[in-house]
Scaffold this motif. Structure first.
Motif, PDB file in Angstrom:
ATOM      1  N   GLN A   1      30.529  10.393 -32.377  1.00 12.98           N
ATOM      2  CA  GLN A   1      30.221  11.569 -33.205  1.00 12.98           C
ATOM      3  C   GLN A   1      29.155  12.444 -32.536  1.00 12.98           C
ATOM      4  O   GLN A   1      29.243  13.675 -32.558  1.00 12.98           O
ATOM      5  CB  GLN A   1      29.750  11.112 -34.588  1.00 12.98           C
TER       6      GLN A   1
ATOM      7  N   LEU B   1      38.522  14.653 -31.250  1.00 13.58           N
ATOM      8  CA  LEU B   1      37.929  13.312 -31.353  1.00 13.58           C
ATOM      9  C   LEU B   1      38.990  12.372 -31.906  1.00 13.58           C
ATOM     10  O   LEU B   1      39.459  12.554 -33.030  1.00 13.58           O
ATOM     11  CB  LEU B   1      36.726  13.372 -32.306  1.00 13.58           C
TER      12      LEU B   1
ATOM     13  N   TYR C   1      30.689  14.298 -29.702  1.00 12.23           N
ATOM     14  CA  TYR C   1      31.461  15.391 -30.312  1.00 12.23           C
ATOM     15  C   TYR C   1      30.537  16.564 -30.655  1.00 12.23           C
ATOM     16  O   TYR C   1      30.827  17.724 -30.322  1.00 12.23           O
ATOM     17  CB  TYR C   1      32.158  14.855 -31.564  1.00 12.23           C
TER      18      TYR C   1
ATOM     19  N   VAL D   1      37.019  20.757 -29.117  1.00 14.81           N
ATOM     20  CA  VAL D   1      36.850  19.307 -29.007  1.00 14.81           C
ATOM     21  C   VAL D   1      37.814  18.559 -29.911  1.00 14.81           C
ATOM     22  O   VAL D   1      37.994  18.921 -31.073  1.00 14.81           O
ATOM     23  CB  VAL D   1      35.414  18.871 -29.397  1.00 14.81           C
TER      24      VAL D   1
END
Ligand SMILES: Cc1cc2nc3c(=O)[nH]c(=O)nc-3n(C[C@H](O)[C@H](O)[C@H](O)COP(=O)(O)O)c2cc1C
Length: 144
Positions: free
Chosen positions: A20, A35, A23, A33
């Protein structure tokens, strides 16, 4: 705008917290981005990104099985099509240290990816310093 892909696995959440932060760092550098948990990622994800960042816990001295599974499932669809694409790695470990990250680096190297930024490692739950390093990793990989 760089397209950055983050692929990770995490069972108890430590590597997930790092993912996280990576990210967030990539977003702050204006990247597009994505994830993904390794179980949900496929060859098209890797083919379609400009840079990939992979995260794994240390399970038995190796990357998590789900990370290995990503390489096993998608090898023939990726081999020869990602040569030189930049990668970086991160992950959480117990007392056994960074062996899983080293093993993951070998998988990435074997596939033809090129290591672009130093790996980030955490001893179990990532500290705020490590999370900062993760944000830095995300932003550096977005600005290559
Ligand atoms: C099945 C399993 C095997 C593990 N094996 C090792 C190991 O060999 N060496 C080590 O340093 N830590 C080992 N650990 C500890 C994890 O690397 C550590 O708890 C890590 O923070 C887990 O990350 P996660 O929360 O992202 O799953 C193991 C944990 C599990 C669940």
């Amino acid at each position: 705008m760089a397209k950055v892909l983050i692929i990770y696995h995490s069972q108890s959440g430590n590597t997930g917290k790092m993912a996280q932060a990576v990210y967030d760092g990539a977003l702050s550098a204006d990247a597009t981005v994505s994830l993904k948990k390794a179980a949900d990622a496929n060859a098209d994800d890797l083919l379609g990104c400009d840079a990939v960042i992979m995260g794994t816990p240390n399970y038995f001295g190796y990357e998590a099985g789900m990370i290995k599974d990503f390489f096993d499932r998608n090898f023939f669809a990726m081999k020869g099509k990602v040569d030189g694409k930049p990668y970086a790695t991160f992950g959480s470990h117990g007392n056994g240290g960074v062996k899983a990250i080293e093993s993951l680096n070998k998988l990435c190297d074997n596939l033809g990816l090129k290591k672009a930024v130093e790996s980030v490692a955490a001893l179990r739950e990532p500290s705020s310093e490590v999370l900062n390093e993760c944000r830095g990793l995300g932003s550096k990989m977005s600005l290559l």
